[in-house]
Design a protein around this motif. Structure first.
Motif, mmCIF file in Angstrom:
data_model
loop_
_atom_site.group_PDB
_atom_site.id
_atom_site.type_symbol
_atom_site.label_atom_id
_atom_site.label_comp_id
_atom_site.label_asym_id
_atom_site.label_seq_id
_atom_site.Cartn_x
_atom_site.Cartn_y
_atom_site.Cartn_z
ATOM 1 N N LEU A 71 -10.750 50.390 57.349
ATOM 2 C CA LEU A 71 -11.898 50.401 56.433
ATOM 3 C C LEU A 71 -13.190 50.680 57.187
ATOM 4 C CD1 LEU A 71 -10.772 47.330 54.303
ATOM 5 C CD2 LEU A 71 -10.598 49.749 53.682
ATOM 6 N N ASN A 72 -13.322 50.110 58.374
ATOM 7 C CA ASN A 72 -14.513 50.412 59.181
ATOM 8 C C ASN A 72 -14.546 51.888 59.572
ATOM 9 O OD1 ASN A 72 -15.606 47.897 59.045
ATOM 10 N ND2 ASN A 72 -15.175 47.304 61.162
ATOM 11 N N ALA A 73 -13.361 52.446 59.837
ATOM 12 C CA ALA A 73 -13.322 53.872 60.191
ATOM 13 C C ALA A 73 -13.741 54.727 59.002
ATOM 14 C CB ALA A 73 -11.924 54.259 60.669
ATOM 15 N N MET A 74 -13.351 54.309 57.808
ATOM 16 C CA MET A 74 -13.810 55.048 56.618
ATOM 17 C C MET A 74 -15.326 54.971 56.510
ATOM 18 S SD MET A 74 -10.862 54.088 53.806
ATOM 19 C CE MET A 74 -11.796 54.756 52.419
ATOM 20 N N ALA A 75 -15.867 53.775 56.743
ATOM 21 C CA ALA A 75 -17.321 53.620 56.713
ATOM 22 C C ALA A 75 -17.959 54.498 57.792
ATOM 23 C CB ALA A 75 -17.690 52.157 56.926
ATOM 24 N N HIS A 76 -17.289 54.559 58.936
ATOM 25 C CA HIS A 76 -17.771 55.388 60.041
ATOM 26 C C HIS A 76 -17.914 56.842 59.580
ATOM 27 C CE1 HIS A 76 -17.911 56.589 64.394
ATOM 28 N NE2 HIS A 76 -17.452 57.719 63.875
ATOM 29 N N VAL A 77 -16.903 57.345 58.915
ATOM 30 C CA VAL A 77 -16.926 58.736 58.461
ATOM 31 C C VAL A 77 -18.044 58.951 57.454
ATOM 32 C CG1 VAL A 77 -15.630 60.503 57.197
ATOM 33 C CG2 VAL A 77 -14.455 59.045 58.872
ATOM 34 N N ILE A 78 -18.160 58.012 56.527
ATOM 35 C CA ILE A 78 -19.178 58.154 55.480
ATOM 36 C C ILE A 78 -20.575 58.237 56.106
ATOM 37 C CG2 ILE A 78 -20.291 56.931 53.565
ATOM 38 C CD1 ILE A 78 -17.446 55.892 52.829
ATOM 39 N N SER A 98 -26.849 46.378 60.124
ATOM 40 C CA SER A 98 -25.829 45.705 60.930
ATOM 41 C C SER A 98 -24.499 46.450 60.825
ATOM 42 C CB SER A 98 -25.655 44.264 60.456
ATOM 43 O OG SER A 98 -25.016 44.244 59.199
ATOM 44 N N VAL A 99 -24.220 46.950 59.625
ATOM 45 C CA VAL A 99 -22.974 47.680 59.434
ATOM 46 C C VAL A 99 -23.020 49.021 60.149
ATOM 47 C CG1 VAL A 99 -21.509 48.797 57.715
ATOM 48 C CG2 VAL A 99 -22.391 46.500 57.290
ATOM 49 N N VAL A 100 -24.161 49.670 60.071
ATOM 50 C CA VAL A 100 -24.309 50.965 60.749
ATOM 51 C C VAL A 100 -23.946 50.819 62.225
ATOM 52 C CG1 VAL A 100 -25.956 52.756 61.415
ATOM 53 C CG2 VAL A 100 -26.108 51.703 59.143
ATOM 54 N N GLU A 101 -24.486 49.776 62.834
ATOM 55 C CA GLU A 101 -24.229 49.569 64.255
ATOM 56 C C GLU A 101 -22.750 49.301 64.523
ATOM 57 O OE1 GLU A 101 -26.185 50.178 66.794
ATOM 58 O OE2 GLU A 101 -27.426 50.938 65.137
ATOM 59 N N SER A 157 -16.162 45.760 50.636
ATOM 60 C CA SER A 157 -17.407 45.741 49.868
ATOM 61 C C SER A 157 -18.505 46.520 50.597
ATOM 62 C CB SER A 157 -17.831 44.313 49.535
ATOM 63 O OG SER A 157 -18.413 43.701 50.646
ATOM 64 N N ASN A 158 -18.390 46.623 51.917
ATOM 65 C CA ASN A 158 -19.334 47.495 52.630
ATOM 66 C C ASN A 158 -19.206 48.939 52.141
ATOM 67 O OD1 ASN A 158 -20.290 45.368 54.134
ATOM 68 N ND2 ASN A 158 -18.980 45.800 55.914
ATOM 69 N N LEU A 159 -17.968 49.371 51.921
ATOM 70 C CA LEU A 159 -17.755 50.729 51.418
ATOM 71 C C LEU A 159 -18.394 50.896 50.045
ATOM 72 C CD1 LEU A 159 -13.993 51.341 52.342
ATOM 73 C CD2 LEU A 159 -16.000 52.375 53.415
ATOM 74 N N LYS A 394 -29.635 40.857 45.901
ATOM 75 C CA LYS A 394 -29.231 42.094 46.562
ATOM 76 C C LYS A 394 -27.850 41.961 47.169
ATOM 77 C CE LYS A 394 -33.546 44.271 47.057
ATOM 78 N NZ LYS A 394 -34.204 45.378 47.718
ATOM 79 N N GLY A 395 -27.150 43.067 47.164
ATOM 80 C CA GLY A 395 -25.817 43.083 47.754
ATOM 81 C C GLY A 395 -25.931 42.976 49.266
ATOM 82 N N LEU A 396 -25.157 42.064 49.820
ATOM 83 C CA LEU A 396 -25.289 41.797 51.244
ATOM 84 C C LEU A 396 -24.206 42.513 52.036
ATOM 85 C CD1 LEU A 396 -27.001 40.098 53.222
ATOM 86 C CD2 LEU A 396 -25.272 38.296 52.981
ATOM 87 N N PHE A 397 -24.627 43.424 52.900
ATOM 88 C CA PHE A 397 -23.669 44.021 53.837
ATOM 89 C C PHE A 397 -23.245 42.970 54.841
ATOM 90 C CE2 PHE A 397 -25.443 48.099 52.435
ATOM 91 C CZ PHE A 397 -24.311 48.882 52.426
ATOM 92 N N GLN A 398 -21.975 42.944 55.180
ATOM 93 C CA GLN A 398 -21.465 42.004 56.176
ATOM 94 C C GLN A 398 -20.677 42.796 57.198
ATOM 95 O OE1 GLN A 398 -21.770 38.632 56.171
ATOM 96 N NE2 GLN A 398 -21.978 37.925 54.054
#
Lengths: 545, 368, 509
Positions: A71-78, A98-101, A157-159, A394-398
């Motif tokens: 899932l993090n790799a999918m976020a990475h691609v996005i 934080s998620v970007v990093e 939920s990050n996605l 607000k939606g919280l990125f974790q």
């Protein structure tokens, strides 16, 4: 679920992960099939080649427990390809950076090594998900029954948050509830964390409210969750137990320890429709009515409160659970309204829980089902959540980092065991195994094993084997099948004579306490006494062997 | 019923004229859909809103201006200005023709036909009339007597080859276990190589039974029970298995206090849209199972459980729990409920824990 | 639901390769194609060459063959322990009573044919054309020109419906979708008809050139040639011709044009254009509802031109000699026409004449009647029967329609004084019952009612059993999905109309 079940058919992209929907939620699967029939794209992330992969555009057959990586790799691609929804993130979320990093450290090529899913597949699915406006995520126990269950949900939920696929018809984040009234039981406050309607037990104002409503000062001590209860039973903190419709000897992980702990109980009440396994420890067994014999409500996966209606009288002396409970309370000395029917109980619940304040039997009978929140008698049913923004502020990125499962395969236990449901049985199968027809279709337990592993171990299809983990040993038949990955095995947990949960670990998720039913190390030992026979002729799994 | 199934917007993409009335329609809608929405009744036998129309039963033919032949309203797309007639002598004669033809090819007596399931064919024949009783057509259709599946019986002599069941199996349940087989007069419903359903991809959802307009697909167990559906009372309730919350109808024999079978509410009316799975439809043997608990049990001095009265059992429960609390404190008690029980019961259960026994130790199996 | 990657279109072919519906084959085809096993079974049981792979020699029981004694032939075969099965029509009415051996198709002897000439479009005995000049001309003048010329020729579809060809072509060209298909309907099977067979056997290059012209004009990249399964020789002829054309470089200018040959598997209904499309897609050959028409949504849901062999074979002549020339050949309607004639005639065969020939002229070409003319079926089973008095009615689309009949496929069957019209009608009823796809109730049940009623009448000669036929025939015509069902009652209805005394009534019903 943030969406409603009928919205699924209109989705254009479905990401199904950790959900064998056709077997565990057949009717939701029908909606998914309908969407695919309409031309929707379907991506399935699952260690098993479940039925849905037949009609899927992508099957990401990840190694059990590697979800965060995927899932993090999918976020990475996005993020790498700039497919995130900047304005939406700006307006509706917090903590995006934080998620970007974090996800920078999860490139698909590395993910391929950990998860076994080709980097190109990860890229394609991530792109399709991010760029399709009506894209919904559907998940269930394959995501949550891990020591990293909460992390998995955050990663999902990050996605959702980075693509803004929320608050829109047919797009959202949809955990599918496994049992008829999980939602309703939680709604009603059968959890140590919440009073009815998700009012926090730790909040003194909430406790005051209920102290006044019920006329009894509320205990300020934090309650134990199920997983903690099992441990507290073992170490002597708990001495009395009341079980209503729950057979902990079948359903809890690491059964041997549960059985041991039950021996230390001073007083156990079991209230059920059948003489279940836990009754062996009961001091009192109370015969209850089943769903067809009583009135009430169930709340389904999409927050839909619907009526249960009595069709027949219960057998013998059996009584509806609500009648039994009201009587126990009365006899305990608690002053009780003299409930005539469950409608009055519901009215009390609605009066104390604003989320359901507008729901009544009268409305349910005329309008069918109502999806909460419905706060006032004239408020409409709520089809999907987060319309026009995230529900609570607000939606919280974790940001979440990958942690390996509690157990990994090793030379002694070289296989990874996951457990789950089949179409033909349900949970401890107390109901389904009493159906002659279903028992004919699926009479006994089995373990799915990849032909590659089976060949090496000299295991033939239909052969009797022992599945062994650090906690126990269970006998069942082998089903040689390409449904599972090489190195993985899979068992249903429905069969009492072959208790899968002797094998599973009770290591739980740090937040929810949910046990890691999906990953434990195991091995298979062939039993040589009888000739192999076909386990389930005509089953989907055997067709793929 | 709460209807979340329809489109959010009711916008119109134009108008057609049906029997002189202007009706709005939306892009992609058929004449039948537009007419049904306006309350104009067009009888159908092979139509189901969940399925692509087959246009095979020819019951729904209407006259369309500019078309020499009558057209199937279930498949004919509405387009602006289309003029349709649904009540002309030609249309009405066709309906009677179709019904007469089917009856010549089917079980003729309604009571006999409805030995288990209702028959839409026979109901329509009563509503719309026929062109008279025609000589019986010889049977040429193959059955599957060797199909030993536990639930679903196919009776070829009642089949009108409308393909509702095969389309349902292919498009909704999507397992494609059954098919139209043979050709012409021999057309029947079959599995691959006429195997037993249990040896195919069939998941025994029983949707074929629900969509069948004649009872050709029927329930083995209910058939054996011997009471037709019309003599049973339907009780609408919610399924007690997974979290989808399917609405289902218990078909109850009141006199015998028995759930005889479970049917699905019509499509378009509930969250499950007329669908059920194998568990919801068929896994109800447990209700009347001989192993149900019928008496309260108390463990005696001998270590065995013995039947007791409710008074004895309930008092024992209260004493036992209060005794533990007195000896070890309120928080030595734990209450575990079930997500299988109702909302009211879970409410009362946690109230019991928190108010009657003053502990927050209350939970249920809540992984999902 | 079809799994992703399932090869549905291959199902019929693979079934055939594996020997048809025998034990274990469905599962093998399922594993090879990924198509659900039930679907494969449903398909296999639809096509009789697949569902009955051990049927042995097929004996035709079409009208001409019935009159020529197919029952005696069958008895003879069986007495010699030869496995034999009746089938509907083998497209060999000139050889009546005809048979076909799937394990060794005999060479088809030359029927009666018009002597070579250059006055007509096809000229079955004509010499092989040299290089594809017409194709080259079209490519030079452009597709707009071709469509104009086609419109000028006023050619209508020769398969039976008589629909103006240029409207179909324009229909395909007007679609925005550029994935387009050209399909040759060579699934000839109407009792009494064998003209396409003769074209494929004798003038395959006309067909190939015509198809190339169509594909070029419509910008289609794929041509599907669907030949009925019992015409193995015809298909070989086409393949040989295509190979020769390629060798000669006749098709060099059409880069990327793909040719696909697809066998029929024994289902008359697949001559109906949308049923044919279903067969191409690997499904049961059940006609689709129209609209949408194939020009809009045809093969694979894409714009598709489907034309009969004879229509396509006329194209080179139309291009070479002009649309005006073609139109002028016909009398009331445009063009020349191949007429088949069989039954009680001296030289059964295929004769080319101006569209609008009368039966009198056709009989003349075919050497005259055997016996005296009692009735004739002008255009296949669907056209019903006309009495001898109609011998001078022009055999064209409009004139026959006026008579309540149709030109159809122009497969004329003539009956002499020995014919029993009840038996003739029964023969046609058997045909329609056997070949009904079974999809819609009026046809599936109606054809059974007609056949059973006629059988009852034949044995009882009780007029009472015919009482309910009128509404049944009315409904079949009104409510059937496709032309087969709509026309299936014509033979009986017309027989009762023109020969009421044989049905025990004085006046037409």
């Amino acid at each position: 679920m943030t969406n409603s079940i009928p919205e699924i058919r209109d989705a254009d992209f479905l990401f199904v992960t950790g959900s064998n929907t056709t077997e565990a939620h057949p009717i939701i699967a029908m909606e998914m099939k309908r969407a695919v029939g309409r031309g929707a794209k379907l991506a399935v992330a699952d260690p098993r080649a479940i039925w849905l992969t037949e009609i899927a555009d992508w099957h990401m057959q990840l190694k059990p427990g590697s979800d965060v990586w995927l899932l993090n790799a999918m976020a990475h691609v996005i993020l790498e390809e700039g497919l995130e929804s900047r304005d939406w993130i700006e307006a509706n979320t917090e903590n995006f950076d934080s998620v970007v990093e974090t996800v920078k450290r999860y490139p698909p090529e590395e993910a391929e090594k950990v998860t076994g899913v080709p980097a190109e597949t990860i890229r394609q699915v991530a792109r399709a998900y991010a760029t399709t406006p009506k894209a919904g995520i559907y998940y269930t126990l394959g995501i949550t029954e891990h020591t990293t269950g909460t992390d998995n949900v955050y990663a999902l939920s990050n996605l959702v948050l980075m693509t803004g696929h929320l608050g829109v018809r047919s797009a959202g984040m949809n955990p599918l509830r496994g049992q008829n009234n999980v939602q309703g039981a939680n709604d009603a406050g059968a959890t140590p964390v919440f009073y009815p309607g998700y009012q926090r037990a730790e909040d003194p104002a909430v406790r005051d409210k209920f102290s006044r409503a019920w006329g009894v000062e509320q205990n300020p001590n934090p309650g134990l969750n199920l997983n903690d209860m099992m441990k507290a039973m073992g170490d002597g903190r708990l001495r009395g137990l009341y079980l209503m419709g729950e057979d902990i000897v079948i359903s809890e992980p690491n059964v041997e320890r549960v059985e041991e702990a039950l021996n230390h109980m001073e007083f156990v009440v079991v209230q059920d429709i059948f003489f279940n396994e836990s009754c062996r420890w009961a001091d009192v067994v109370l015969p209850a009515a089943c769903f067809a014999e009583k009135d009430g409500v169930f709340t389904n996966s999409d927050r839909r409160v619907q009526r249960v209606r009595k069709g027949v009288e219960p057998p013998g002396q059996a009584r509806a659970d609500w009648q039994i409970l009201a009587e126990v309370m009365r006899r305990s000395g608690l002053e009780q309204p003299d409930y005539q029917d469950p409608g009055e109980v519901y009215a009390e619940l609605a009066s104390l829980a604003p989320k359901f304040g507008g729901i009544s039997y009268q409305r349910l009978d005329t309008e069918g089902g109502l999806q909460w929140p419905v706060e006032t008698p004239d408020a409409p049913s709520t089809e999907f959540l987060h319309k026009g923004g995230v529900l609570r502020g607000k939606g919280l990125f974790q940001a979440v980092e990958y942690r390996p499962p509690f157990e990994s395969a090793d030379p002694e236990y070289p296989l990874v065991l996951s457990t789950g449901r089949t179409l033909y049985h349900y949970n401890a199968a107390t109901q389904t195994r009493r159906s002659e027809g279903l028992s004919q279709k699926q009479p006994e337990s089995f373990v799915e094993i990849h032909p590659g592993n089976a060949f090496k171990m000299g295991v033939e299809d239909g052969q009797l084997v022992d599945v062994v983990s650090r906690r126990g040993r269970v006998r069942c038949r082998a089903m040689v099948s390409r449904q599972v990955r090489r190195g993985s095995i899979w068992m249903p947990f429905h069969f009492p004579e072959s208790k899968t949960n002797y094998l599973t670990t009770d290591a739980g998720d740090a937040v929810t306490g949910t046990g890691e039913y999906k990953v434990c190390a195991a091995r298979i030992e062939p039993v040589l006494e009888d000739a192999p026979r076909q386990v389930f002729p005509g089953s989907y799994a055997s067709a793929r062997s | 019923m709460s209807q979340n199934n329809g489109h959010a917007s009711q916008s119109s993409d134009g108008f057609i004229v049906v029997d002189g009335n202007e009706l709005s329609f939306r892009e992609g809608e058929t004449v039948l859909q537009a007419a049904q929405r306006a309350g104009i009744e067009i009888p159908t036998l092979c139509y189901d809103e969940r399925l692509t129309p087959a246009g095979a039963c020819r019951m729904c033919l209407v006259e369309v201006e500019g078309s020499r032949l009558m057209q199937p309203s279930c498949a004919y797309k509405a387009s602006p200005g289309l003029v349709v007639r649904t009540q002309t002598p030609r249309v009405e004669r066709n309906r009677q023709f179709i019904l007469s033809l089917h009856l010549a090819d089917n079980v003729q007596d309604r009571d006999e036909a409805e030995d288990n399931n209702p028959s839409r064919l026979h109901a329509l024949a009563e509503d719309y009339g026929t062109l008279g009783a025609w000589p019986r057509v010889e049977r040429q259709r193959q059955e599957r007597p060797e199909d030993t599946n536990p639930f679903i019986e196919f009776r070829a002599d009642r089949c009108i080859a409308c393909s509702l069941c095969t389309r349902y199996c292919d498009q909704v349940e999507a397992v494609s276990a059954i098919t139209l087989a043979g050709r012409g007069a021999h057309t029947t419903i079959s599995t691959a190589d006429r195997l037993s359903l249990t040896d195919t991809t069939c998941e025994l959802c029983g949707g074929c039974i629900d969509v069948c307009p004649t009872g050709a697909m029927t329930e083995k167990q209910a058939l054996a029970y011997g009471k037709p559906e019309r003599e049973l009372e339907k009780v609408r309730t919610t399924c007690n298995f997974c979290g989808v919350g399917c609405q289902l109808d218990l078909n109850v024999d009141r006199q015998a206090n028995r759930v005889v079978k479970v049917t699905s509410p019509p499509p378009g009316t509930t969250v499950n849209d007329g669908n059920l799975c194998v568990k919801g439809r068929f896994a109800n043997d447990f209700v009347h199972h001989e192993e149900r608990l019928t008496d309260p049990l108390i463990r005696g001095e001998d270590g065995q459980l013995h039947p007791a009265t409710w008074d004895e059992a309930l008092d024992r429960v209260v004493q036992g729990l209060q005794g533990v609390a007195e000896r070890h404190g309120d928080d030595a008690l734990a209450f575990i409920s079930s997500s299988r029980c109702t909302g009211e019961e879970n409410y009362l259960f946690q109230k019991m824990a928190r108010a009657a026994f003053r502990t927050q130790n209350v939970h249920q199996c809540a992984a999902t | 639901m079809q799994p992703k990657g399932a090869r549905r279109e291959d199902v019929l072919h693979v079934l055939d390769q594996k020997g048809g519906l025998r034990p274990g084959v469905v599962d093998k085809v399922h594993r090879e194609t990924g198509v659900p096993a039930a679907d494969i079974y449903g398909v296999a049981t639809f096509y009789h060459l697949l569902s009955d792979p051990d049927g042995g020699v097929r004996v035709c029981q079409g009208l001409s063959c019935k009159m020529a004694g197919c029952d005696r032939l069958m008895a003879d075969l069986r007495s010699r322990d030869t496995k034999a099965t009746y089938v509907s029509c083998l497209g060999r009415c000139d050889l009546a009573p005809a048979l076909w051996d799937p394990d060794g198709e005999a060479v088809i002897p030359q029927p009666g044919l018009t002597a070579s000439h250059d006055a007509m479009a096809i000229d079955l005995l004509g010499a092989e054309r040299p290089a594809y000049g017409a194709l080259a001309a079209v490519m030079e003048r452009g597709s707009d020109w071709m469509v104009e010329e086609l419109e000028r020729s006023a050619i209508t579809g020769r398969g039976g419906a008589g629909f103006p060809a240029h409207i179909k072509w324009k229909g395909v060209r007007s679609q925005a979708e550029m994935e387009r298909y050209v399909v040759l309907n060579a699934d000839e099977g109407e009792p009494g008809t064998f003209k396409d067979r003769e074209i494929l056997l004798r003038r395959p290059h006309l067909v190939i050139e015509g198809l190339a012209i169509a594909a070029f004009t419509l910008a289609a990249n794929d041509i599907y040639v669907y030949v009925r399964g019992e015409f193995g020789r015809a298909r070989e002829s086409m393949e040989t011709a295509l190979a020769a054309a390629r060798r000669r470089g006749d098709l060099d200018h059409l880069d990327g044009l793909r040719w696909h040959f697809v066998d029929g598997h024994g289902a008359y209904i697949c001559g109906e254009e949308t049923a044919l499309l279903e067969a191409l897609e690997g499904k049961r050959g059940m006609p689709r509802m129209k609209p949408p028409f194939p020009v809009e949504k045809g093969f694979r849901g894409k714009p598709t031109l489907i034309q009969n062999v004879e229509t396509i074979a006329c194209l080179p002549a139309i291009v070479d000699r002009g649309g005006d020339w073609f139109r002028s050949i016909g009398r009331r309607e445009a063009g020349s026409k191949l007429y088949c004639i069989s039954g009680h005639v001296r030289r059964p065969g295929v004769y080319e004449g101006p569209l609008g020939w009368t039966l009198r002229e056709l009989l003349e070409a075919a050497g005259g009647m055997v016996g005296s003319l009692k009735a004739f079926s002008p255009g296949g089973a669907s056209s019903g029967f006309l009495p001898a008095s109609k011998i001078d009615v022009p055999l064209d689309f409009k004139s026959l329609q006026k008579e309540g009949s149709m030109l159809g496929s122009s497969g004329v069957v003539v009956l002499n004084q020995s014919a029993d019209m009840v038996e003739a009608a029964l023969s046609q009823a058997v045909f329609f019952e056997d070949e009904s796809c079974g999809q819609c109730a009026p046809c599936r049940i109606g054809t059974q009612v007609l056949r059973q009623t006629l059988e009852r009448y034949l044995t009882s000669r009780d007029v009472g059993v015919l009482a309910h036929l009128e509404p049944v025939m009315w409904g079949m015509g009104e409510a059937s999905i496709c032309g087969l069902g709509q026309a299936a009652h014509f033979p009986l209805q017309s027989a009762m109309q023109y020969f009421p005394e044989e049905f025990g009534v004085a006046a037409p019903p």
